[in-house]
Write a protein that holds these residues in place. Structure first.
Motif, PDB file in Angstrom:
ATOM      1  N   GLY A   1       0.817  -1.212   0.000  1.00 48.23           N
ATOM      2  CA  GLY A   1       0.000   0.000   0.000  1.00 48.23           C
ATOM      3  C   GLY A   1       0.847   1.257   0.000  1.00 48.23           C
ATOM      4  O   GLY A   1       0.564   2.220  -0.739  1.00 48.23           O
ATOM      5  N   PHE A   2       1.896   1.271   0.827  1.00 53.03           N
ATOM      6  CA  PHE A   2       2.791   2.428   0.852  1.00 53.03           C
ATOM      7  C   PHE A   2       3.527   2.607  -0.478  1.00 53.03           C
ATOM      8  O   PHE A   2       3.701   3.726  -0.956  1.00 53.03           O
ATOM      9  CB  PHE A   2       3.790   2.328   2.008  1.00 53.03           C
ATOM     10  N   LEU A   3       3.962   1.496  -1.082  1.00 53.27           N
ATOM     11  CA  LEU A   3       4.637   1.585  -2.381  1.00 53.27           C
ATOM     12  C   LEU A   3       3.683   2.090  -3.463  1.00 53.27           C
ATOM     13  O   LEU A   3       4.090   2.883  -4.327  1.00 53.27           O
ATOM     14  CB  LEU A   3       5.216   0.229  -2.775  1.00 53.27           C
ATOM     15  N   ALA A   4       2.433   1.672  -3.416  1.00 50.93           N
ATOM     16  CA  ALA A   4       1.440   2.161  -4.383  1.00 50.93           C
ATOM     17  C   ALA A   4       1.226   3.664  -4.202  1.00 50.93           C
ATOM     18  O   ALA A   4       1.142   4.416  -5.188  1.00 50.93           O
ATOM     19  CB  ALA A   4       0.128   1.404  -4.221  1.00 50.93           C
ATOM     20  N   VAL A  46      -1.282  12.887  -0.421  1.00 48.10           N
ATOM     21  CA  VAL A  46      -1.131  12.968   1.035  1.00 48.10           C
ATOM     22  C   VAL A  46      -2.270  12.215   1.717  1.00 48.10           C
ATOM     23  O   VAL A  46      -2.056  11.471   2.683  1.00 48.10           O
ATOM     24  CB  VAL A  46      -1.080  14.447   1.500  1.00 48.10           C
ATOM     25  N   ALA A  47      -3.482  12.380   1.194  1.00 49.44           N
ATOM     26  CA  ALA A  47      -4.628  11.646   1.739  1.00 49.44           C
ATOM     27  C   ALA A  47      -4.441  10.141   1.535  1.00 49.44           C
ATOM     28  O   ALA A  47      -4.803   9.336   2.407  1.00 49.44           O
ATOM     29  CB  ALA A  47      -5.917  12.117   1.078  1.00 49.44           C
ATOM     30  N   GLY A  48      -3.877   9.761   0.391  1.00 42.37           N
ATOM     31  CA  GLY A  48      -3.606   8.339   0.141  1.00 42.37           C
ATOM     32  C   GLY A  48      -2.644   7.765   1.166  1.00 42.37           C
ATOM     33  O   GLY A  48      -2.848   6.663   1.676  1.00 42.37           O
ATOM     34  N   PHE A  49      -1.578   8.503   1.462  1.00 39.74           N
ATOM     35  CA  PHE A  49      -0.629   8.058   2.491  1.00 39.74           C
ATOM     36  C   PHE A  49      -1.303   7.974   3.858  1.00 39.74           C
ATOM     37  O   PHE A  49      -1.046   7.048   4.624  1.00 39.74           O
ATOM     38  CB  PHE A  49       0.585   8.994   2.560  1.00 39.74           C
TER      39      PHE A  49
END
Length: 152
Positions: A28-31, A46-49
């Motif tokens: 997830g972090f790599l995506a 930023v919201a994704g992270f």
């Protein structure tokens, strides 16, 4: 036909489940990183992270609070013991990976728990546990009637 033997099996925090959650969190972090690299600056990456971080935290919390106890089969029914409390119920296999089972425990009062059963927890009783999980509790079976008469 004989039933499965009685067995008591320890259940604890699963290293396999912890590793699987860590791999999924890293993916997830790599995506999110790939998304941030390819998209223009803005609030969405930023919201994704933030979402990936929250999901990883929830997964870590769930793994850390995994049920720890003993699953018992006495030949006629199942019991789950956790912290001195004993509940009757039944396990339902959700995922069978041969050396690991993901089981949904349904207590008679309606509570549901997810249990990871691993061969490494008790190698000597693993096969007995698998036989018991896949066997059915003995129930009263009515006597068979006469077979239908053959047509002539």
């Amino acid at each position: 036909m004989h039933g499965a033997p009685s067995v008591t099996y320890p259940v604890g925090r699963s290293p396999f489940a912890g590793r699987a959650a860590a791999v999924l969190a890293a993916a997830g972090f790599l995506a999110c990183l790939a998304w941030a690299w390819q998209s223009p600056a803005g609030w969405r990456p930023v919201a994704g992270f933030a979402v990936a971080f929250a999901c990883a935290g929830i997964a870590l919390h769930a793994w850390w609070r995994s049920p720890v106890g003993e699953l018992r089969w006495d030949g006629s029914g199942w019991m789950w013991e956790e912290g001195g409390r004993v509940d009757a119920g039944r396990p339902e296999v959700a995922l069978d990976l041969q050396a690991r089972l993901l089981v949904r425990w349904r207590a008679e009062e309606g509570a549901v728990r997810w249990l990871w059963l691993e061969r490494a927890s008790d190698v000597s009783h693993w096969e007995a546990l698998r036989r018991a999980v896949y066997s059915r509790a003995s129930t009263h079976v009515p006597a068979a009637g006469k077979p239908p008469a053959a047509e002539q």
